[in-house]
Design an enzyme around this catalytic site. Structure first.
Site, short mmCIF file in Angstrom:
data_model
loop_
_atom_site.label_atom_id
_atom_site.label_comp_id
_atom_site.label_asym_id
_atom_site.label_seq_id
_atom_site.Cartn_x
_atom_site.Cartn_y
_atom_site.Cartn_z
N ASN A 259 0.81 -0.92 0.05
CA ASN A 259 -0.10 0.15 0.05
C ASN A 259 0.85 1.25 -0.07
O ASN A 259 1.15 2.09 -0.97
CB ASN A 259 -0.87 0.21 1.12
CG ASN A 259 -2.16 1.01 1.21
OD1 ASN A 259 -2.03 1.88 0.35
ND2 ASN A 259 -3.03 0.85 2.04
N ASP A 260 1.54 1.61 0.95
CA ASP A 260 2.16 2.87 1.35
C ASP A 260 3.33 2.96 0.17
O ASP A 260 3.79 4.03 -0.19
CB ASP A 260 2.93 2.98 2.60
CG ASP A 260 1.60 3.24 3.61
OD1 ASP A 260 0.58 3.81 3.41
OD2 ASP A 260 1.81 2.89 4.85
#
Lengths: 94, 457
Positions: free
Chosen positions: B382-383
């Protein structure tokens, strides 16, 4: 030990450590961290020397603790590093 | 030291030599395995040589301790799952730090007269070793899930500083009033142990790998300093080599996360708002369409994250990769430096699934290639693919180097739900026009994609 001589060893060893890791590819960072963790397990040798010269019960108890911890550091560090590195294969390995 | 027989000193020398050769071997994937085995022989030789030191007492106790500690760690090390590797390294490392501190404790308890330099190094080694011991135990507890929340004291930084100053002050007293009284020794160790505990408790799980690496370097230094006290060059060399290597490795990791070490230690990451408002919506896609998009692509880049490992999907993903390759699709894996729970952890997890390491590329190698990729498949990451890190100065992850998955023609994200990543930051990538969300657990989803790929022939 001669203080100045030890200083030279400190310097050279620090440089060696720096050089060794500077060239390591990212994919090996985890095994390398684990591998260097194994190497400082040599503290077990120091712990054995201390236990080997312990006189009182207190010293023996701390020494026993130190040797057990040092041995765990060395044995555990070796096993996990070896397991990880054994998995790295080039093509056709699957 | 000077009076030790040559075969003892020779054994230690050989041990130190093999450690350095071993670590050197570990710098390339092809020779890495040989490297650790070599270092292992070094350790056996150094330990065997130590048994030959004349006049060694408490031999039975020594053998028992070696057997107990060694066997327990050996068995646990054989059993541990690859996903749990970071906390295992942390706990073994903490034990090394504890051993170094204990060596110093005996030295102080004996109260032999030493030179000032020797006492200073003994105290330093004890302090660093003790901090590494309790700190690593906390790191283990957090990653293992025993400790769930980051515990933050009121005025945490002030408490840290006061504790650290206390420990240093007591350390100075130990040197000034050597040989120190038992009460002082006890107090010094208590404060040092508490310091490691309190400093590590508020640090979040995402930052833990950097902290483990830092403690690894700490233990190395502690071992090196106690090696000086014992007059043992093998300990000095091994300890300092690891201390230096670990310090550099820690810096590399902190840099990869764009989190200066001081930030990690003193200002835990806070979940900030999304910064800029994100426009657009998330668009769903089914496994059939995802399979078709990849099957008829010429180049697919897979971005695996820790979520893939947690879902045990890496074997399925590798199976999918093989099918795609047989169909003539070029598939590469892109690994962010902090994918997984330690730098390089994802590589280990992929290697376990059988992915050859020449298909795995790190950020700098692959970032230029996303523009030519037809599909970027993001699994449980994600990040590390959030374009806000490049563009949104208000975002807490701004400046973190990311994989430019958004530059691929199409992006498919396999994700369990709509939640945010570790940082708590909303991911702008998921809202872009070329991005499709495939909701579900990574393992069954990869399984379904495989079924559809097979059906397509």
């Amino acid at each position: 030990m001669d203080g100045l001589l030890a200083l030279y060893i400190f310097m050279l060893a620090a440089f060696t450590g720096y050089e060794i890791i500077a060239k390591v590819p990212v994919i090996l960072h985890t095994p390398l961290m684990s591998g260097s963790n194994f190497v400082h397990g040599v503290v077990v040798v120091g712990a054995m020397l201390m236990l080997g010269s312990a006189d009182t019960v207190l010293q023996q108890a701390i020494g026993f603790f130190a040797v057990a911890l040092g041995a765990a550091n060395a044995a555990g560090g070796y096993v996990v590093t070896e397991r990880m590195l054994a998995m790295f294969k080039k093509k056709e390995g699957a | 030291m000077m009076s030790l027989p040559l075969y003892v000193q020779g054994a230690w020398f050989l041990g130190a030599l093999l450690f350095i050769f071993g670590l050197k071997g570990m710098s390339s994937p092809a020779s890495a395995r040989k490297g650790i085995v070599l270092a292992g022989y070094g350790m056996l030789i150094a330990i065997a040589g130590t048994f030959l030191v004349p006049g060694l007492k408490n031999l039975a106790l020594m053998v028992a301790a070696l057997g107990l500690g060694g066997a327990a760690a050996w068995i646990s090390g054989k059993k541990v799952k690859m996903t749990d590797m970071p906390q295992m390294v942390a706990i073994y490392n903490g034990m090394g730090g504890g051993a170094a501190a204990a060596i110093a404790a005996i030295e102080f308890a004996k109260g032999d007269a030493h030179s000032t330099v020797t006492t200073i190094l003994a105290v330093l080694g004890a302090l660093i070793g003790a901090v590494s011991f309790t700190g690593s135990c906390v790191a283990w507890a957090k990653l293992q899930g025993v400790l769930k929340k980051a515990i933050r004291l009121p005025a945490q930084n002030a408490v840290n500083v006061i504790l650290a100053l206390n420990a240093i002050g007591l350390g100075i007293a130990m040197v000034a009033f050597a040989p120190a009284k038992p009460e002082l020794i006890l107090f010094f160790f208590a404060i040092s142990l508490i310091l490691g505990l309190i400093v590590t408790l508020p640090i979040g799980g995402a930052d833990m790998p950097v902290v483990i690496s830092l403690f690894n370097a700490f233990t190395g230094l502690a071992v090196g300093f106690e090696g000086y006290v014992l007059g043992n060059p093998a300990l000095i060399i091994a300890g300092i080599v690891v201390g230096a290597a670990g310090t550099l490795l820690t810096q590399l990791m902190a840099k990869a996360m764009n989190r200066p070490l001081s930030n990690i230690l003193f200002t835990p990451m806070v979940a900030s708002g999304p910064g800029e408002a994100i426009s657009g919506s998330m668009k769903e896609v089914g496994p059939i369409d995802a399979a078709a998009m990849m099957r008829y692509a010429s180049k697919v880049i897979i971005v695996p994250g820790y979520g893939m490992a947690v879902a045990h999907a890496q074997h399925k993903v590798w199976e999918m990769t093989s099918i795609l390759e047989e169909a003539g699709v070029e598939v590469k894996f892109a690994i962010h430096p902090v994918a997984g729970r330690m730098p390089g952890h994802m590589n280990v997890l992929l290697a376990e699934a059988g992915v050859p390491y020449d298909k795995i590329f790190d950020l700098e190698e692959i970032n230029g290639e996303f523009g030519q990729a037809d599909v970027a498949l993001i699994i449980g990451a994600n990040d590390v693919v959030n374009p806000s890190a490049r563009t949104d100065k208000a975002s807490s992850i701004y400046g973190m180097p990311i994989l430019n998955a958004d530059q691929a023609q199409n992006v498919i994200v396999i994700k369990r739900g709509k939640g945010t990543g570790y940082s708590g930051v909303e991911n702008a990538l998921f809202y872009t026009d070329n991005c499709r969300m495939l909701y579900g657990d990574a393992q069954p989803m990869a399984g379904e994609i495989i079924q559809h790929l097979k059906a397509m022939g």
